[in-house]
Design a protein around this motif. Structure first.
Motif, PDB file in Angstrom:
ATOM      1  N   GLY A  10       0.833  -1.197   0.000  1.00 58.15           N
ATOM      2  CA  GLY A  10       0.000   0.000   0.000  1.00 58.15           C
ATOM      3  C   GLY A  10       0.865   1.243   0.000  1.00 58.15           C
ATOM      4  O   GLY A  10       0.642   2.181   0.748  1.00 58.15           O
ATOM      5  N   CYS A  11       1.858   1.262  -0.871  1.00 55.30           N
ATOM      6  CA  CYS A  11       2.903   2.289  -0.836  1.00 55.30           C
ATOM      7  C   CYS A  11       2.470   3.656  -1.341  1.00 55.30           C
ATOM      8  O   CYS A  11       3.120   4.656  -1.029  1.00 55.30           O
ATOM      9  CB  CYS A  11       4.122   1.827  -1.623  1.00 55.30           C
ATOM     10  SG  CYS A  11       3.834   1.646  -3.405  1.00 55.30           S
ATOM     11  N   GLY A  12       1.406   3.742  -2.137  1.00 54.92           N
ATOM     12  CA  GLY A  12       1.044   5.041  -2.705  1.00 54.92           C
ATOM     13  C   GLY A  12       2.216   5.618  -3.471  1.00 54.92           C
ATOM     14  O   GLY A  12       2.865   4.926  -4.247  1.00 54.92           O
ATOM     15  N   GLU A  13       2.541   6.879  -3.214  1.00 55.35           N
ATOM     16  CA  GLU A  13       3.653   7.544  -3.890  1.00 55.35           C
ATOM     17  C   GLU A  13       5.005   7.124  -3.335  1.00 55.35           C
ATOM     18  O   GLU A  13       6.038   7.502  -3.863  1.00 55.35           O
ATOM     19  CB  GLU A  13       3.505   9.062  -3.795  1.00 55.35           C
ATOM     20  CG  GLU A  13       2.448   9.636  -4.699  1.00 55.35           C
ATOM     21  CD  GLU A  13       1.023   9.365  -4.239  1.00 55.35           C
ATOM     22  OE1 GLU A  13       0.815   8.941  -3.071  1.00 55.35           O
ATOM     23  OE2 GLU A  13       0.104   9.562  -5.046  1.00 55.35           O
ATOM     24  N   GLY A  14       5.014   6.351  -2.243  1.00 54.02           N
ATOM     25  CA  GLY A  14       6.250   5.775  -1.725  1.00 54.02           C
ATOM     26  C   GLY A  14       7.000   6.595  -0.702  1.00 54.02           C
ATOM     27  O   GLY A  14       8.163   6.314  -0.420  1.00 54.02           O
ATOM     28  N   GLY A  15       6.373   7.599  -0.106  1.00 57.67           N
ATOM     29  CA  GLY A  15       7.066   8.449   0.852  1.00 57.67           C
ATOM     30  C   GLY A  15       7.622   7.711   2.052  1.00 57.67           C
ATOM     31  O   GLY A  15       8.772   7.936   2.450  1.00 57.67           O
ATOM     32  N   VAL A  16       6.838   6.830   2.652  1.00 58.72           N
ATOM     33  CA  VAL A  16       7.332   6.064   3.804  1.00 58.72           C
ATOM     34  C   VAL A  16       8.455   5.135   3.357  1.00 58.72           C
ATOM     35  O   VAL A  16       9.494   5.039   4.016  1.00 58.72           O
ATOM     36  CB  VAL A  16       6.189   5.284   4.495  1.00 58.72           C
ATOM     37  CG1 VAL A  16       6.738   4.303   5.525  1.00 58.72           C
ATOM     38  CG2 VAL A  16       5.207   6.247   5.154  1.00 58.72           C
ATOM     39  N   LEU A  17       8.288   4.494   2.232  1.00 59.27           N
ATOM     40  CA  LEU A  17       9.321   3.593   1.716  1.00 59.27           C
ATOM     41  C   LEU A  17      10.615   4.362   1.432  1.00 59.27           C
ATOM     42  O   LEU A  17      11.713   3.872   1.708  1.00 59.27           O
ATOM     43  CB  LEU A  17       8.828   2.882   0.454  1.00 59.27           C
ATOM     44  CG  LEU A  17       9.700   1.762  -0.100  1.00 59.27           C
ATOM     45  CD1 LEU A  17       9.883   0.639   0.917  1.00 59.27           C
ATOM     46  CD2 LEU A  17       9.089   1.209  -1.384  1.00 59.27           C
ATOM     47  N   ALA A  18      10.501   5.582   0.920  1.00 56.18           N
ATOM     48  CA  ALA A  18      11.687   6.404   0.678  1.00 56.18           C
ATOM     49  C   ALA A  18      12.392   6.744   1.989  1.00 56.18           C
ATOM     50  O   ALA A  18      13.625   6.716   2.068  1.00 56.18           O
ATOM     51  CB  ALA A  18      11.313   7.682  -0.067  1.00 56.18           C
ATOM     52  N   ALA A  19      11.623   7.062   3.019  1.00 58.98           N
ATOM     53  CA  ALA A  19      12.219   7.367   4.324  1.00 58.98           C
ATOM     54  C   ALA A  19      12.968   6.152   4.864  1.00 58.98           C
ATOM     55  O   ALA A  19      14.084   6.276   5.387  1.00 58.98           O
ATOM     56  CB  ALA A  19      11.136   7.804   5.308  1.00 58.98           C
ATOM     57  N   LEU A  20      12.390   4.980   4.717  1.00 57.73           N
ATOM     58  CA  LEU A  20      13.054   3.745   5.149  1.00 57.73           C
ATOM     59  C   LEU A  20      14.269   3.471   4.270  1.00 57.73           C
ATOM     60  O   LEU A  20      15.335   3.109   4.768  1.00 57.73           O
ATOM     61  CB  LEU A  20      12.071   2.573   5.092  1.00 57.73           C
ATOM     62  CG  LEU A  20      10.859   2.658   6.011  1.00 57.73           C
ATOM     63  CD1 LEU A  20       9.851   1.576   5.665  1.00 57.73           C
ATOM     64  CD2 LEU A  20      11.256   2.566   7.469  1.00 57.73           C
ATOM     65  N   GLY A  21      14.113   3.658   2.966  1.00 55.20           N
ATOM     66  CA  GLY A  21      15.214   3.439   2.031  1.00 55.20           C
ATOM     67  C   GLY A  21      16.383   4.363   2.285  1.00 55.20           C
ATOM     68  O   GLY A  21      17.549   3.984   2.105  1.00 55.20           O
ATOM     69  N   ASP A  22      16.100   5.586   2.720  1.00 56.83           N
ATOM     70  CA  ASP A  22      17.159   6.547   3.037  1.00 56.83           C
ATOM     71  C   ASP A  22      18.005   6.108   4.232  1.00 56.83           C
ATOM     72  O   ASP A  22      19.061   6.684   4.484  1.00 56.83           O
ATOM     73  CB  ASP A  22      16.573   7.928   3.316  1.00 56.83           C
ATOM     74  CG  ASP A  22      16.254   8.705   2.049  1.00 56.83           C
ATOM     75  OD1 ASP A  22      16.636   8.246   0.950  1.00 56.83           O
ATOM     76  OD2 ASP A  22      15.620   9.773   2.162  1.00 56.83           O
ATOM     77  N   GLU A  23      17.561   5.098   4.930  1.00 55.97           N
ATOM     78  CA  GLU A  23      18.321   4.571   6.065  1.00 55.97           C
ATOM     79  C   GLU A  23      19.382   3.571   5.619  1.00 55.97           C
ATOM     80  O   GLU A  23      19.998   2.901   6.440  1.00 55.97           O
ATOM     81  CB  GLU A  23      17.371   3.909   7.082  1.00 55.97           C
ATOM     82  CG  GLU A  23      16.432   4.894   7.747  1.00 55.97           C
ATOM     83  CD  GLU A  23      17.169   5.915   8.593  1.00 55.97           C
ATOM     84  OE1 GLU A  23      17.974   5.520   9.458  1.00 55.97           O
ATOM     85  OE2 GLU A  23      16.954   7.128   8.368  1.00 55.97           O
ATOM     86  N   GLY A  24      19.594   3.445   4.306  1.00 58.76           N
ATOM     87  CA  GLY A  24      20.666   2.595   3.791  1.00 58.76           C
ATOM     88  C   GLY A  24      20.217   1.253   3.253  1.00 58.76           C
ATOM     89  O   GLY A  24      21.027   0.341   3.099  1.00 58.76           O
ATOM     90  N   ALA A  25      18.952   1.122   2.935  1.00 56.42           N
ATOM     91  CA  ALA A  25      18.445  -0.143   2.391  1.00 56.42           C
ATOM     92  C   ALA A  25      19.144  -0.486   1.084  1.00 56.42           C
ATOM     93  O   ALA A  25      19.501   0.390   0.303  1.00 56.42           O
ATOM     94  CB  ALA A  25      16.939  -0.048   2.155  1.00 56.42           C
ATOM     95  N   SER A  26      19.304  -1.772   0.842  1.00 61.74           N
ATOM     96  CA  SER A  26      19.901  -2.216  -0.413  1.00 61.74           C
ATOM     97  C   SER A  26      18.857  -2.332  -1.517  1.00 61.74           C
ATOM     98  O   SER A  26      19.190  -2.263  -2.700  1.00 61.74           O
ATOM     99  CB  SER A  26      20.603  -3.557  -0.223  1.00 61.74           C
ATOM    100  OG  SER A  26      19.671  -4.549   0.177  1.00 61.74           O
ATOM    101  N   TYR A  27      17.582  -2.502  -1.132  1.00 60.38           N
ATOM    102  CA  TYR A  27      16.522  -2.709  -2.112  1.00 60.38           C
ATOM    103  C   TYR A  27      15.180  -2.371  -1.482  1.00 60.38           C
ATOM    104  O   TYR A  27      14.929  -2.714  -0.324  1.00 60.38           O
ATOM    105  CB  TYR A  27      16.524  -4.153  -2.593  1.00 60.38           C
ATOM    106  CG  TYR A  27      15.382  -4.498  -3.524  1.00 60.38           C
ATOM    107  CD1 TYR A  27      15.364  -4.033  -4.831  1.00 60.38           C
ATOM    108  CD2 TYR A  27      14.324  -5.281  -3.096  1.00 60.38           C
ATOM    109  CE1 TYR A  27      14.311  -4.338  -5.682  1.00 60.38           C
ATOM    110  CE2 TYR A  27      13.282  -5.598  -3.940  1.00 60.38           C
ATOM    111  CZ  TYR A  27      13.274  -5.125  -5.230  1.00 60.38           C
ATOM    112  OH  TYR A  27      12.238  -5.427  -6.075  1.00 60.38           O
ATOM    113  N   CYS A  28      14.314  -1.718  -2.259  1.00 59.65           N
ATOM    114  CA  CYS A  28      12.961  -1.375  -1.816  1.00 59.65           C
ATOM    115  C   CYS A  28      11.948  -1.863  -2.848  1.00 59.65           C
ATOM    116  O   CYS A  28      12.133  -1.635  -4.043  1.00 59.65           O
ATOM    117  CB  CYS A  28      12.810   0.134  -1.672  1.00 59.65           C
ATOM    118  SG  CYS A  28      13.856   0.893  -0.431  1.00 59.65           S
ATOM    119  N   LEU A  29      10.885  -2.491  -2.374  1.00 59.28           N
ATOM    120  CA  LEU A  29       9.764  -2.870  -3.229  1.00 59.28           C
ATOM    121  C   LEU A  29       8.520  -2.209  -2.682  1.00 59.28           C
ATOM    122  O   LEU A  29       8.204  -2.349  -1.496  1.00 59.28           O
ATOM    123  CB  LEU A  29       9.560  -4.392  -3.245  1.00 59.28           C
ATOM    124  CG  LEU A  29       8.303  -4.866  -3.990  1.00 59.28           C
ATOM    125  CD1 LEU A  29       8.423  -4.621  -5.491  1.00 59.28           C
ATOM    126  CD2 LEU A  29       8.018  -6.329  -3.712  1.00 59.28           C
TER     127      LEU A  29
END
Length: 154
Positions: free
Chosen positions: A59-78
């Motif tokens: 339920g990512c929508g535009e992905g803002g929460v996922l981007a915040a998590l990804g900015d923490e150094g994630a190797s991959y985001c879906l």
């Protein structure tokens, strides 16, 4: 919620991006702010690691929460959503921000887990999603297929 400098900078990066409207930037910024100001600090306080990890937001929508998590150094985001228009916007946004990601349409209630997602993710989140699931218990069982042993669901 007061905007942070990081949130303002991320949204500003999207201003010249074709296909992203002021409304898209606003909603992405709102989601990103929730992630950076509330979700990430809470999860850090619980010892959840993100650096080098694979993350999934349902339920990512535009992905803002996922981007915040990804900015923490994630190797991959879906990012997963039911709406093609949300997926299209998220793809444009993440490409502009340089965050390694994929976005797919998927229904966690009615579709089987794709084999390539089984036990792939260190962290899976659902924000503002549970109340929309027709079969909450069945959907959560399905979502557990996504998570690596020892992974996290939030």
């Amino acid at each position: 919620m007061q905007e942070t400098a990081t949130q303002q900078a991320r949204v500003k990066q999207l201003e010249p991006v074709a296909g992203i409207t002021a409304n898209d930037r606003y909603y992405f910024g709102y989601q990103y702010g929730l992630g950076t100001q509330h979700i990430v600090p809470y999860l850090r306080s619980k010892g959840v690691p993100f650096a080098g990890k694979s993350l999934c937001e349902i339920g990512c929508g535009e992905g803002g929460v996922l981007a915040a998590l990804g900015d923490e150094g994630a190797s991959y985001c879906l990012g997963i959503d039911l709406r093609q228009e949300a997926i299209d916007r998220a793809e444009i946004i993440f490409k502009a921000l340089g965050i390694p990601s994929d976005f797919k349409i998927h229904d966690v209630t009615n579709q089987a887990t794709p084999p390539e997602w089984r036990e792939k993710f260190d962290f899976v989140t659902l924000r503002d999603v549970m109340e929309h699931l027709d079969d909450t218990e069945g959907s959560l069982r399905h979502i557990m297929d996504f998570i690596k042993p020892g992974g996290y669901l939030y």
